[in-house]
Structure formats: structure tokens, C-alpha cells
Write a protein that holds these residues in place. Structure first.
Motif, PDB file in Angstrom:
ATOM      1  N   HIS A  26     -10.276   2.057  -1.821  1.00  0.00           N
ATOM      2  CA  HIS A  26     -10.062   3.356  -1.163  1.00  0.00           C
ATOM      3  C   HIS A  26     -10.948   4.389  -1.854  1.00  0.00           C
ATOM      4  CE1 HIS A  26      -8.296   6.796   0.688  1.00  0.00           C
ATOM      5  NE2 HIS A  26      -7.321   6.098   1.256  1.00  0.00           N
ATOM      6  N   ASN A  59      -0.517   4.351   0.714  1.00  0.00           N
ATOM      7  CA  ASN A  59      -1.360   5.454   1.179  1.00  0.00           C
ATOM      8  C   ASN A  59      -0.989   6.067   2.529  1.00  0.00           C
ATOM      9  OD1 ASN A  59      -3.178   5.796  -1.022  1.00  0.00           O
ATOM     10  ND2 ASN A  59      -3.815   3.706  -0.585  1.00  0.00           N
ATOM     11  N   PHE A  60      -0.385   5.331   3.385  1.00  0.00           N
ATOM     12  CA  PHE A  60       0.060   5.860   4.669  1.00  0.00           C
ATOM     13  C   PHE A  60      -1.040   6.610   5.415  1.00  0.00           C
ATOM     14  CE2 PHE A  60       3.968   5.043   2.418  1.00  0.00           C
ATOM     15  CZ  PHE A  60       4.750   4.454   3.400  1.00  0.00           C
ATOM     16  N   CYS A  61      -2.190   5.994   5.560  1.00  0.00           N
ATOM     17  CA  CYS A  61      -3.199   6.538   6.463  1.00  0.00           C
ATOM     18  C   CYS A  61      -2.518   6.631   7.832  1.00  0.00           C
ATOM     19  CB  CYS A  61      -4.418   5.622   6.508  1.00  0.00           C
ATOM     20  SG  CYS A  61      -5.177   5.445   4.883  1.00  0.00           S
ATOM     21  N   ARG A  94      -6.616  10.507   4.928  1.00  0.00           N
ATOM     22  CA  ARG A  94      -7.403   9.682   4.005  1.00  0.00           C
ATOM     23  C   ARG A  94      -7.553  10.334   2.626  1.00  0.00           C
ATOM     24  NH1 ARG A  94      -8.263   4.536   4.294  1.00  0.00           N
ATOM     25  NH2 ARG A  94     -10.439   4.644   3.658  1.00  0.00           N
ATOM     26  N   TYR A 125      -3.049   6.153  10.841  1.00  0.00           N
ATOM     27  CA  TYR A 125      -3.235   5.177  11.927  1.00  0.00           C
ATOM     28  C   TYR A 125      -2.752   3.787  11.538  1.00  0.00           C
ATOM     29  CZ  TYR A 125      -7.057   4.338   8.735  1.00  0.00           C
ATOM     30  OH  TYR A 125      -7.763   4.111   7.595  1.00  0.00           O
ATOM     31  N   CYS A 126      -2.348   3.614  10.274  1.00  0.00           N
ATOM     32  CA  CYS A 126      -2.241   2.247   9.752  1.00  0.00           C
ATOM     33  C   CYS A 126      -0.799   1.767   9.625  1.00  0.00           C
ATOM     34  CB  CYS A 126      -2.936   2.192   8.387  1.00  0.00           C
ATOM     35  SG  CYS A 126      -2.945   0.527   7.705  1.00  0.00           S
ATOM     36  N   CYS A 177       0.851  -1.198   0.000  1.00  0.00           N
ATOM     37  CA  CYS A 177       0.000   0.000   0.000  1.00  0.00           C
ATOM     38  C   CYS A 177       0.885   1.245   0.000  1.00  0.00           C
ATOM     39  CB  CYS A 177      -0.889  -0.009   1.247  1.00  0.00           C
ATOM     40  SG  CYS A 177      -1.976   1.423   1.289  1.00  0.00           S
ATOM     41  N   VAL A 235      -0.002  -0.978   7.877  1.00  0.00           N
ATOM     42  CA  VAL A 235       0.146  -1.835   6.690  1.00  0.00           C
ATOM     43  C   VAL A 235       1.276  -1.422   5.738  1.00  0.00           C
ATOM     44  CG1 VAL A 235      -1.019  -2.578   4.550  1.00  0.00           C
ATOM     45  CG2 VAL A 235      -2.149  -2.847   6.749  1.00  0.00           C
ATOM     46  N   PRO A 236       1.390  -0.124   5.353  1.00  0.00           N
ATOM     47  CA  PRO A 236       2.468   0.215   4.415  1.00  0.00           C
ATOM     48  C   PRO A 236       3.858  -0.110   4.970  1.00  0.00           C
ATOM     49  CG  PRO A 236       0.885   2.005   4.554  1.00  0.00           C
ATOM     50  CD  PRO A 236       0.551   1.044   5.652  1.00  0.00           C
ATOM     51  N   GLN A 296      -4.729  -4.290  -0.841  1.00  0.00           N
ATOM     52  CA  GLN A 296      -4.994  -3.312   0.226  1.00  0.00           C
ATOM     53  C   GLN A 296      -5.804  -2.155  -0.320  1.00  0.00           C
ATOM     54  OE1 GLN A 296      -4.252  -4.251   3.121  1.00  0.00           O
ATOM     55  NE2 GLN A 296      -2.833  -5.884   2.616  1.00  0.00           N
TER      56      GLN A 296
HETATM   57  S1  SF4 Z   1      -5.906   1.859   5.865  1.00  0.00           S
HETATM   58 FE1  SF4 Z   1      -5.762   0.788   3.892  1.00  0.00          FE
HETATM   59  S2  SF4 Z   1      -5.275   2.412   2.424  1.00  0.00           S
HETATM   60 FE2  SF4 Z   1      -4.799   3.249   4.446  1.00  0.00          FE
HETATM   61  S3  SF4 Z   1      -2.616   2.773   4.762  1.00  0.00           S
HETATM   62 FE3  SF4 Z   1      -3.794   1.080   5.673  1.00  0.00          FE
HETATM   63  S4  SF4 Z   1      -3.905  -0.458   4.047  1.00  0.00           S
HETATM   64 FE4  SF4 Z   1      -3.304   1.475   3.061  1.00  0.00          FE
END
Ligand code: SF4
Length: 472
Positions: A272, A193-195, A311, A197-198, A191, A200-201, A235
Motif C-alpha cells: 500500500h 484499510n477499508f478502501c 486510499r 470499494y473493497c 486488511c 477484502v477487510p 493484502q
Molecule cells: S484494496 Fe487492498 S488495502 Fe484496500 S481494503 Fe482492499 S485489500 Fe485492503
């Protein structure tokens, strides 16, 4: 296409060869068929992890292990962890802690821990220091290494804790698919996007799209193997193809898959909102094979909270997408993800989230209390919301959504629907469970031979969480 990173085929082959060597070792000792050693895979987290676990199962099978239903029966335990919330990490640590007792009874047991949690250095270090019976950890980009890691433990060459420098796509790994006619198909990984709070990236790397021809080949294989429902995974599937530079988009890819012959249907997730194109909405509306259900995570109804979440859309923009979906498909089922208690969330912000629920009328929501993740910007934000405030807001959110769910489910009562029969109901062993365009499962009486096929039902009743029907 030079920015696509694939693991070279000969490198993959090295690890598959390690798997075959392990299998030969078992075979030479007569450990085949029912006498083969068992493997057990414990999966936490999202559909992407479930898809990864299918590849882990494929590798375990290639290594000569057979699937068993409990860790006590296993000679190889693989844990695929999730890092999205602290709760998921604590649960994984507790379960892996219990494997110590199994290992005491069976010193030959091999335990490997993979997934998002051990892609974080502090977690991998914890396993290294405090879980001596864990033979190896492997990050989300190192699934293909598992046979070599198992072999290393078998040969008593030491423990391994793999965190990749770079994430690449591993094509051509064997897979054991889940039963029930529904299949995952990963179309991209990572991913960008670097939201705020997340995690995942940081634990799955940057976006990497698989080549359309590889995806189509896998889709054909799935359909030929009897899959009735294919869920395209990523993602953020809405940005599929941007790194390929070949003009392919999620919409054009879905059209190509729909054009394949066969009686099957398509789902996709996750979308997204900032990348939800009109072209994609149009494909969902017009392609008969695409399920009329759209999962569009909103996270908050407040544009100010969305800004701090990074976001990159506003509540108004989100509502415009919903309006467009409803205009094209008045009966579409809508679901979302919501975070309650993001740092700085005011009562007014939370009210805006409730207002979003009333506006959209979601068929179902996946809601969570905000959980700070080490290394993300939101974890360092001021104004973290006290647990009692988040908890009270969470209850209000659920109570409103319960009312909306029942109202939404009611529209199906009396209707005829086509569902994919997924299996025996988890809550009532005498019933089957199916899923159609509605977000909620439908329970009905029927023969188990229907599992994995489509069935026509009449919906007879509903509650907030499920529907009941009868076979036509
Ligand atoms: S919430 Fe989804 S779109 Fe945002 S950083 Fe996490 S995986 Fe990526």
C-alpha cells in the motif's frame, strides 16, 4: 503480543486427525496409490487464494486423496472463490453449477466451496438453498476445518456453512507447493484499510501478522526444498508487524530472509503506497536477493478520486515514492493496479490517471472497470459511472499502456538477464517461460529440465506483452 490470535495447536490437531481417519478409511479399502480417490481444486482470484489452495491440497493429500487434472475424475472438489469483482463471483457460480452433472453421475462426490465469496452471508445462504450438492462452505478463516467438514459429509451428518466470528492464524497445516521453483509465503492475513470499494477487510478480517520465527522457519524449509523464488504475501505487506509489537517490519523481515543461505530471490506483494517506507525502498535497492520490481497499486491518478476511495495518499505523494524508487534504482520495473470508472470519476479525473501512466511509465498494469460490491461504501455512492463511459475509458487506458509497455520492454533487448524458468510457455508448447527483474515473462527455447532453475538469457526481441530470448 496479546492481540495476536492463533488457533491452538490441539484444535488444529483435531482436524488433522480427522484427515488421517479419512485416509485410513481409504487405505482399509485398498484405495491407495493410483487407486486413491481424486481431489480437484479450482482456484479463483489472487495469490493469497493460490497460497490457501496449496494448503487445501496439503489437507486433501493428508486425507488420502490424490491430485487429478479434471473435476470429472474427482471424488472431492474444493472451490476457492474470489469476491473482489462481480465477474469472478458469476464465473465461480457458473462452474460450481456444472458440478451438479458430475455429482449426478457420481453420488459419492463431495463438493466444498471456500474463499472470500462464501464468507459473505448472502452467498453462503445461496449455496445452502440453491446448491444442494454442495456439502459445505468454509470461510477464509476456516481452511483448517476442511477435513472435519469432509468427514461430516462422509458420515452423512449433514451439510455445514461456516462463517467464523473471529479470524485467527492457523500454523502447521500441510502444504502441496506448486512446481517451477517459485513459492508463495504468506506473512500476514487480513486488511485494516477499508478502501471504499473493497470487500477484502469484510471477508478476510483484520490484519494478523505471522511471527517472524514461523516465517523464517518456512522460508528455510522452502529453500531446502529447492525454492528459487519466494514471494512474500499479504493484502498490505507494508504494514507487516504492526500488530506484533516486537519492532519487526517488512524491511527488517526481508533482510533476515535475504541473510538465509542459498541461491534464491525474494518478491513481495501487495504494497500500500501510504505505508511504503523509505526503509523498505532502501532494502529493495540494496539487497541483491530482492527482485528489482515494485508493484505499487495506485488505483487512480486523481487525488480527489483517491480521497473518495479512502486510499489515504495523494497523487503527489504517490509520485514522490516513484521518484524515490527511480532515484535509487533507475532501471526498476514498476507495475500497478488501476480502477476505471469509480463512482464520480470525471473526465478530468480519468485524464489524471492517464497522466500518471505517462509519468511513471509502468512496465505493466492490472486494470479493472469498477465493480460495486455489496456492503462497501462505494456501492452506495451517487454518480455510478455508466458502463459505456467506463468501457470507453478502459479502452483508452489499455491503448496508452500498450504503447508504454512496448517502450519499456524494448530496453531489455540485447541485454543479458537472469530468469527463473517457470515452466512450458502457455502460448507455445515448444518454448519455456522465465521471469527476471522485468515484469513480463520471457519466452525462449530450452530443455524442460531447466524448469525450476535459474537461466542466463540474451533478450532478442519484444512485444507489448512478452519478451523473447535465447540461452547463453
Ligand atoms: S484494496 Fe487492498 S488495502 Fe484496500 S481494503 Fe482492499 S485489500 Fe485492503
Amino acid at each position: 503480543m496479546e492481540n495476536i490470535k492463533f488457533i491452538p495447536r490441539d484444535e488444529i490437531e483435531t482436524h488433522l486427525e480427522a484427515a488421517r481417519r479419512i485416509a485410513e478409511g481409504f487405505e482399509s479399502r485398498g484405495m491407495v496409490g493410483d487407486s486413491a480417490p481424486g481431489y480437484y481444486i479450482q482456484t479463483f482470484g489472487c495469490q493469497q487464494n493460490e497460497a490457501d489452495s496449496e494448503r487445501l491440497a496439503g489437507l486433501a493429500k493428508l486425507m488420502g486423496y490424490r491430485a487429478v487434472s479434471s473435476p470429472d475424475e474427482a471424488s472431492l472438489i474444493l472451490v476457492n472463490t474470489c469476491a473482489i469483482r462481480e465477474h469472478a463471483e458469476k464465473k465461480a457460480l457458473s462452474i460450481i453449477g456444472e458440478y451438479k452433472h458430475i455429482r449426478e453421475k457420481n453420488p459419492e462426490l463431495i463438493v466444498g466451496v471456500g474463499g472470500c465469496m462464501v464468507t459473505q452471508r448472502h452467498r453462503a445462504d445461496k449455496f445452502k438453498m440453491s446448491y444442494p450438492y454442495v456439502g459445505f462452505t468454509f470461510d477464509t478463516g476456516a481452511i483448517h476445518l476442511v477435513p472435519s467438514l469432509v468427514l461430516k459429509v462422509m458420515q452423512k451428518k449433514g451439510r455445514s456453512f461456516v462463517i467464523s466470528d473471529e479470524y485467527k492464524i492457523a500454523e502447521g497445516l500441510p502444504t502441496v507447493r506448486r512446481e517451477g521453483g517459485a513459492a508463495w509465503l504468506s506473512i500476514m492475513y487480513g486488511c485494516n484499510n477499508f478502501c471504499s470499494y473493497c470487500i477484502v477487510p469484510y471477508v478476510r478480517g483484520r490484519e494478523r501478522s505471522r511471527l517472524p520465527e514461523d516465517i523464517l522457519a518456512e522460508a528455510r524449509e522452502l529453500i531446502a526444498g529447492g525454492a528459487k523464488e519466494i514471494t512474500l504475501l499479504g493484502q498490505n505487506v507494508n504494514s507487516y508487524g504492526r500488530d506484533l509489537d516486537c519492532g519487526e517490519t517488512i524491511a527488517s523481515l526481508i533482510k533476515k530472509i535475504c541473510a538465509l543461505e542459498g541461491d534464491f530471490r525474494i518478491r513481495f506483494m501487495t504494497s500500500h503506497p501510504k505505508d511504503a517506507s523509505e526503509e523498505l525502498l532502501e532494502v529493495v535497492a540494496t539487497e541483491p536477493k530482492v527482485v528489482k520490481h515494485f508493484h505499487l497499486p495506485v488505483q487512480s491518478g486523481s487525488s480527489e478520486v483517491l480521497r473518495r476511495m479512502n486510499r489515504r495518499y495523494t497523487a503527489e505523494h504517490y509520485k514522490a515514492i516513484i521518484d524515490s524508487l527511480k532515484e535509487k534504482m533507475p532501471d526498476i520495473s514498476l507495475t500497478t493496479d488501476i480502477i476505471v470508472g469509480f463512482p464520480g470519476e470525471t473526465e478530468e479525473d480519468f485524464e489524471a490517471t492517464l497522466e500518471m501512466l505517462r509519468y511513471v511509465k509502468y512496465d505493466m498494469i492490472f486494470s479493472f472497470i469498477y465493480s460495486p460490491r455489496i456492503g462497501t461504501p462505494a456501492a452506495a455512492m451517487e454518480d455510478q459511472i455508466p458502463a459505456e463511459v467506463s468501457g470507453a475509458r478502459f479502452k483508452r487506458l489499455l491503448s496508452l499502456q500498450d504503447e508504454i509497455c512496448e517502450e519499456r520492454n524494448r530496453r531489455f533487448v540485447g541485454r543479458r538477464v537472469k530468469v527463473l524458468v517457470e515452466g512450458v510457455s502457455k502460448s507455445d508448447g515448444g518454448m519455456l517461460t522465465g521471469r527476471g527483474d522485468m515484469a513480463r515473462p520471457v519466452h525462449f527455447k530450452g530443455d524442460e529440465s531447466l524448469i525450476g532453475s535459474f537461466a542466463e538469457l540474451e533478450i532478442t526481441s519484444c512485444g507489448s506483452y512478452s519478451l523473447e530470448g535465447k540461452l547463453i
